[in-house]
Design an enzyme around this catalytic site. Structure first.
Site, short mmCIF file in Angstrom:
data_model
loop_
_atom_site.label_atom_id
_atom_site.label_comp_id
_atom_site.label_asym_id
_atom_site.label_seq_id
_atom_site.Cartn_x
_atom_site.Cartn_y
_atom_site.Cartn_z
N ALA A 46 -9.78 -2.26 -3.74
CA ALA A 46 -10.87 -3.16 -3.34
C ALA A 46 -12.22 -2.62 -3.77
O ALA A 46 -13.06 -3.34 -4.34
CB ALA A 46 -10.83 -3.38 -1.83
N GLY A 83 -4.38 2.88 -0.81
CA GLY A 83 -3.99 2.16 -2.01
C GLY A 83 -4.74 0.85 -2.13
O GLY A 83 -5.40 0.57 -3.15
N ASP A 84 -4.68 0.06 -1.10
CA ASP A 84 -5.36 -1.24 -1.10
C ASP A 84 -6.87 -1.08 -1.09
O ASP A 84 -7.59 -1.75 -1.84
CB ASP A 84 -4.93 -2.05 0.12
CG ASP A 84 -3.63 -2.81 -0.11
OD1 ASP A 84 -3.57 -3.58 -1.08
OD2 ASP A 84 -2.68 -2.63 0.67
N LEU A 85 -7.38 -0.23 -0.21
CA LEU A 85 -8.83 -0.12 -0.07
C LEU A 85 -9.47 0.51 -1.30
O LEU A 85 -10.58 0.13 -1.69
CB LEU A 85 -9.16 0.69 1.19
CG LEU A 85 -8.72 0.04 2.51
CD1 LEU A 85 -9.01 0.96 3.68
CD2 LEU A 85 -9.40 -1.31 2.70
N ASP A 107 0.81 -1.21 0.00
CA ASP A 107 0.00 0.00 0.00
C ASP A 107 0.85 1.27 0.00
O ASP A 107 0.59 2.20 -0.76
CB ASP A 107 -0.93 -0.01 1.22
CG ASP A 107 -1.71 1.29 1.36
OD1 ASP A 107 -2.74 1.43 0.69
OD2 ASP A 107 -1.27 2.16 2.13
#
Length: 393
Positions: free
Chosen positions: A180, A175-177, A147
């Site tokens: 998602a 970044g990750d969320l 992330d």
């Protein structure tokens, strides 16, 4: 709470999701689908499972709190995806699955083993979401997928922090969320398309692409001026005043979104002269003279408490909020009124608090049905169903 409990709205009930992902972006996406009623099976390596199980402290029982945050409502099956037996089992599961989520590294052995073109020939109904760090093309394709790297490479860190200060990452894993959430949008669009065509779809996104998609006004402002933007602390690029201010005992946020609210603010604090000052009359003037205005307001707000200013401004229709910490948020009656903390029973930990889905349907929020699974908790059940074996492959 058991799987058979009344879970409230389940708009994705009947859909089967095979989660071949790990860490955060993929597991958060599949957990969110599970919250909406999908049946999610998480495939983990027999040796240690999802790496986030060990991302602690803190630990709650044997697993890290990090893992427990993003894996509720799933079954856990331990499978070695590189073994022939494991791949045979997965294909039997794929035949019954609607959605697959994976974050295999581009060009890796696992991506080649589960190549979508081959999968779609055997399972044309499948919707596959592939999440990568930087996309499957381009010079950054093989960069690691953490992330903070996406926040750095994708610009978020250059825009976060105080002017002239060190770059900072966002407090949340944006970044990750972000990947998602965009991934879920892609899945739902592909599901709708499948109702018309009967065929699945290969949906791809990356942490990097999603960071760029979230630039929004930063990007268009750059395109308009070609000037490199810099970090502005809590201030807004296009609105003033729209930032945090220090009071005697802490900080609070003022969010003036139009000129009427600006005049209300000036009247509330006894500074009508600021509202009449040609430097500050309209938002465009305030943006051009933000430093001078910030100095004026900072001087005023330094004279009293956060509670005083929030109460005063709120009563005068000026958008305002204290900056709350997590302990304050989870003790706040508004959080309780919304039902944003639920307790689910974990087989070895006992009661476990979780943040439920933020989406309600007809005013009713989907209920969490099961705790994050222990490693391999459902392996025997799945093996018994799909093979004659009862051990981890």
């Amino acid at each position: 709470m058991s799987e058979s409990a009344n879970r409230g709205p389940s708009p994705l009930a009947g859909l089967k999701v095979l989660d071949l992902s790990k860490i955060l972006a993929g597991p958060y996406a599949t957990m969110s689908l599970g919250d909406l009623g999908a049946d999610v099976t998480k495939i983990e390596h027999p040796e240690g499972g999802d790496p986030t199980r060990s991302w602690g402290p803190p630990f709650v029982g044997d697993d890290a709190a990090y893992y427990l945050a993003i894996n509720r409502g799933k079954k856990s099956v331990t499978v070695d995806l590189k073994s022939d037996e494991g791949q045979a089992l997965i294909h039997r599961m794929l035949a019954e699955s609607d959605i697959v989520v994976e974050n295999f590294k581009p060009g890796s052995g696992l991506q080649k083993i589960f190549d979508y073109r081959a999968l779609s020939e055997r399972h044309p109904h499948l919707i596959v979401l592939h999440i990568s760090a930087f996309g499957d093309e381009g010079p950054l394709r093989d960069e690691p997928g953490y992330d903070i790297l996406a926040q750095a490479a994708g610009g978020l860190m250059s825009l976060t922090g105080e002017p002239g200060g060190a770059p900072l990452k966002a407090g949340f894993a944006m970044g990750d969320l972000g990947a998602a959430l965009f991934g879920i949008i892609g899945i739902l669009a592909a599901l709708y398309e499948r109702t018309r065509t009967g065929r699945g779809q290969y949906v791809t996104t990356s942490l990097y692409e999603c960071q760029l998609a979230l630039h929004v006004n930063w990007a268009t402002s750059y395109f308009a001026t070609r000037e490199r933007p810099v970090a502005m602390g809590s201030a807004h690029l296009n609105l003033v005043p729209y930032q945090a201010f220090p009071a005697v005992d802490g900080h609070f946020v003022v969010a003036v979104g139009n000129d009427a609210q600006w005049r209300d603010l000036c009247g509330a604090i006894g500074r009508d002269d600021l509202g009449e000052d040609p430097r500050f009359v309209q938002n465009r003037n305030r943006v051009d003279n933000r430093d001078a205005l910030e100095k004026e307001l900072t001087s005023v707000f330094a004279g009293d408490t956060v509670e005083h200013w929030c109460s005063l401004l709120n009563s005068n229709s000026v958008p305002v909020s204290p900056i709350r910490h997590l302990d304050e948020i989870y003790a706040h009656p508004h959080t309780a009124a919304l039902g944003m903390v639920e307790t689910v029973r974990h087989p070895s930990i006992g009661p476990l608090e979780q943040i439920p889905s933020p989406i309600s349907f007809g005013g009713v929020r989907p209920t969490i049905t099961s705790a994050p699974p222990e490693l391999g908790a459902d392996t025997d059940e799945v093996m018994a169903r799909f093979t004659n074996q009862r051990k981890s492959l």
